[in-house]
Design a protein around this motif. Structure first.
Motif, PDB file in Angstrom:
ATOM      1  N   ARG A 245     -10.088  -1.037 -11.874  1.00 48.84           N
ATOM      2  CA  ARG A 245      -8.624  -0.951 -11.804  1.00 48.84           C
ATOM      3  C   ARG A 245      -8.128  -2.144 -10.995  1.00 48.84           C
TER       4      ARG A 245
ATOM      5  N   PRO B 270      -1.993  -6.087  -7.431  1.00 49.16           N
ATOM      6  CA  PRO B 270      -2.668  -5.860  -6.153  1.00 49.16           C
ATOM      7  C   PRO B 270      -1.778  -6.046  -4.934  1.00 49.16           C
TER       8      PRO B 270
ATOM      9  N   SER C 201      -5.352  -3.414 -10.657  1.00 51.76           N
ATOM     10  CA  SER C 201      -3.989  -3.339 -10.128  1.00 51.76           C
ATOM     11  C   SER C 201      -3.999  -2.961  -8.663  1.00 51.76           C
ATOM     12  N   ARG C 202      -5.162  -2.659  -8.122  1.00 49.59           N
ATOM     13  CA  ARG C 202      -5.298  -2.328  -6.708  1.00 49.59           C
ATOM     14  C   ARG C 202      -5.939  -3.495  -5.961  1.00 49.59           C
TER      15      ARG C 202
ATOM     16  N   GLU D  26     -14.661   0.673  -1.817  1.00 53.24           N
ATOM     17  CA  GLU D  26     -13.708   1.763  -1.584  1.00 53.24           C
ATOM     18  C   GLU D  26     -13.640   2.106  -0.098  1.00 53.24           C
TER      19      GLU D  26
ATOM     20  N   HIS E 163     -11.009   0.128  -7.747  1.00 56.12           N
ATOM     21  CA  HIS E 163     -11.989   1.176  -8.004  1.00 56.12           C
ATOM     22  C   HIS E 163     -12.931   0.695  -9.111  1.00 56.12           C
TER      23      HIS E 163
ATOM     24  N   GLN F  31      -6.694   0.245   4.740  1.00 51.76           N
ATOM     25  CA  GLN F  31      -5.453   0.955   4.422  1.00 51.76           C
ATOM     26  C   GLN F  31      -5.008   1.844   5.572  1.00 51.76           C
TER      27      GLN F  31
ATOM     28  N   MET G 126       0.809  -1.220   0.000  1.00 55.80           N
ATOM     29  CA  MET G 126       0.000   0.000   0.000  1.00 55.80           C
ATOM     30  C   MET G 126       0.845   1.274   0.000  1.00 55.80           C
TER      31      MET G 126
END
Length: 525
Positions: A176, A56, A178-179, A290, A183, A297, A49
């Protein structure tokens, strides 16, 4: 609040393994049982993070090096995805999407309607050897499950196992992947392009179904004060998409009933309520993901980790005028941390150290170098850290970590009331006499009490082999200094034939005895 983290098909854990987070969370198990794989989830997530990544999870970096995802997936199921789940308890979902909707914060249902959420990410190894998203699941109050299936940058969505008829709500769902917490965006490519939106175009459909239940027409006739009160108390405004706040299926009847005090029912059926609930889940699931991501996070980025082998004490350290918020993973910045403390903070640090070990430290500066000196209060003679027992060089970073998480006034988590503070420590007892190992229990319980008194939510996460430490924690439970409900003990055990590990949760009883204690756990045989 983050309640638990679970993994499946991860390293030696072929089956689901869940770690519940309590103020004192302890992992016990024999060597190579899989404890470190669970303990290092926290620095693994933190390094993922904190840095910009194209996947991810960042499996290899300075804190944790697990290689690549193919090395992480359990050997028994190499072609199946590994999964990682995050469970939140008692969340106020009136906040979801708040920043995207004008007007006052919804307050009426914040305390009454608290929801439990669980987000699960399933990751697989692609043909290129890199980490790819397979699918994700969001569970809301065990009443709704949203499954997101990824197709590159696009996705499809199922709610409770069924596809929701589009009816023009979007043309494509864009994500997305890649997270870790992707999102979700909705695109409408029909006619004039409208770009991407964080909400599907469900506004009219929600209003239509709401009008089938309640007479909303009279809102137009109300004065501005009544309109504002309606918005403040209920989050209902037909002029602003998506018209309703998120209310989970579990509470939708109560919500509709509360509106009937202002606007009479027309008629309703179970099917109508279900349709409205489906639309609300469909409208808000991206925002809820989210939201879960923001909670996780915040907790992870505020967390600290101290590995099993700390840096040995040096005679001198180069003096640097740096402000250090926390100890690094090996305690290598201990001298800089001590040098950055104010007189009051150093006094607080020394109180913790003295209460546990009967000594105190000072950072001595000379000719651009720092030396850490340790001694007993009242004695003029202080010894350089390099000249005292190795155990002190191993325990001082631990004291500093606890100090930064729970006592230092300018630490990020300390300044936020209600912040979750996770301090993860592998083998805190290393190189300590058994009596000092027992003293660590008093240190941890005291730091938890202090943090809770300040309104925060501490988690001291320990991986340990120390019988003295565990025994003293049991004594503190018996003495009433910590509640058994504040302690989670996870036994990790590996099957010698299959090589797969399992986790079992237990706790202390009121007398400080561990329930279902494995016979001979601390024995040599």
């Amino acid at each position: 609040m983050l309640h638990s983290i679970s993994v499946e098909n991860y390293r030696s854990f072929a089956e689901l393994a869940s770690v519940e987070l309590r103020p004192l969370t302890i992992l016990l198990g024999r060597n190579s049982a899989g404890k470190s794989s669970l303990t290092r989830l926290f620095p693994l997530l933190r390094q993922s993070m904190e840095r910009g990544t194209s996947a991810p999870i960042l499996w290899n970096s300075t804190s944790v090096d697990f290689g690549k995802i193919a090395d992480v997936i359990n050997r028994s199921n190499p072609k199946s995805p590994m999964q990682m789940s995050f469970e939140l308890r008692d969340e106020n979902l009136a906040r979801v999407g708040r920043r995207l909707r004008p007007g006052p914060t919804i307050t009426k249902f914040g305390e009454d309607y608290l929801s439990n959420l669980k987000f699960t990410a399933r990751l697989r190894a692609g043909p290129d050897g890199k980490t790819h998203y397979d699918s994700a699941t969001l569970s809301i109050d065990d009443h709704d499950e949203v499954e997101i299936r990824f197709h590159g940058v696009n996705a499809s969505v199922l709610i409770n196992g069924r596809n929701i008829r589009n009816r023009g709500y979007w043309s494509r769902i864009v994500c997305r992947p890649s997270r870790l917490f992707p999102h979700i965006y909705f695109a409408n490519d029909e006619g004039q392009p409208r770009g991407l939106s964080e909400f599907p175009e469900t506004h009219e459909a929600i209003l239509k179904r709401a009008n089938n239940l309640i007479d909303l027409s009279q809102i137009d006739e109300w004065d501005s004060k009544t309109r504002r009160q309606l918005w403040t108390n209920h989050g209902l405004n037909p002029d602003i998409p998506p018209a309703f706040p998120f209310i989970s299926r579990k509470y939708i009847f109560e919500y509709i009933d509360s509106l009937s005090a202002l606007m009479p029912f027309k008629s309703y059926s179970i099917d109508q309520i279900e349709e409205l609930s489906d639309l609300l889940v469909l409208t808000y699931f991206g925002q809820i993901i989210e939201y879960v991501g923001s909670v996780v996070q915040e907790a992870i980025q505020d967390s600290s980790y101290l590995g099993p082998v700390r840096a040995s004490g040096n005679r001198f350290y180069r003096e640097q005028e740096l402000s250090v918020e926390r100890i690094d993973d090996k305690g290598e910045n201990l001298a800089t941390y001590l040098g950055s403390l104010s007189e009051r903070e150093l006094s607080n640090f020394n109180k913790i150290l003295y209460d546990s070990f009967g000594v105190e430290v000072r950072a001595h500066s000379e000719a651009g170098h720092l030396s850490i000196e340790i001694g007993r209060p009242g004695n003029e003679k202080y010894d350089n850290l390099a000249d005292v027992g190795f155990g002190y060089s191993q325990v001082l970073p631990l004291i500093a970590q606890i100090h930064s998480e729970t006592r230092r006034q300018n630490s990020p988590a300390w300044m936020r009331s209600g912040a979750m503070q996770i301090a993860t420590i592998e083998q805190p007892e290393l190189h300590l006499h058994p009596a000092y190992q027992a003293s660590l229990a008093d240190l941890f319980v005291s730091s938890i009490t202090t943090s809770k008194e300040r309104g925060n939510k501490p988690v001291v996460f320990l991986e340990t082999h120390s019988e003295s430490l565990i025994g003293r924690i049991g004594e503190l439970v018996c003495l009433g200094q910590i509640s058994p409900k504040d302690i989670a003990i996870h036994f990790v055990d590996k099957d010698e034939i299959t090589g797969n590990s399992k986790v079992r949760l237990t706790e202390f009883d009121e007398d400080g005895i561990i329930r279902d204690w494995p016979v001979g756990f601390f024995s040599a045989r």
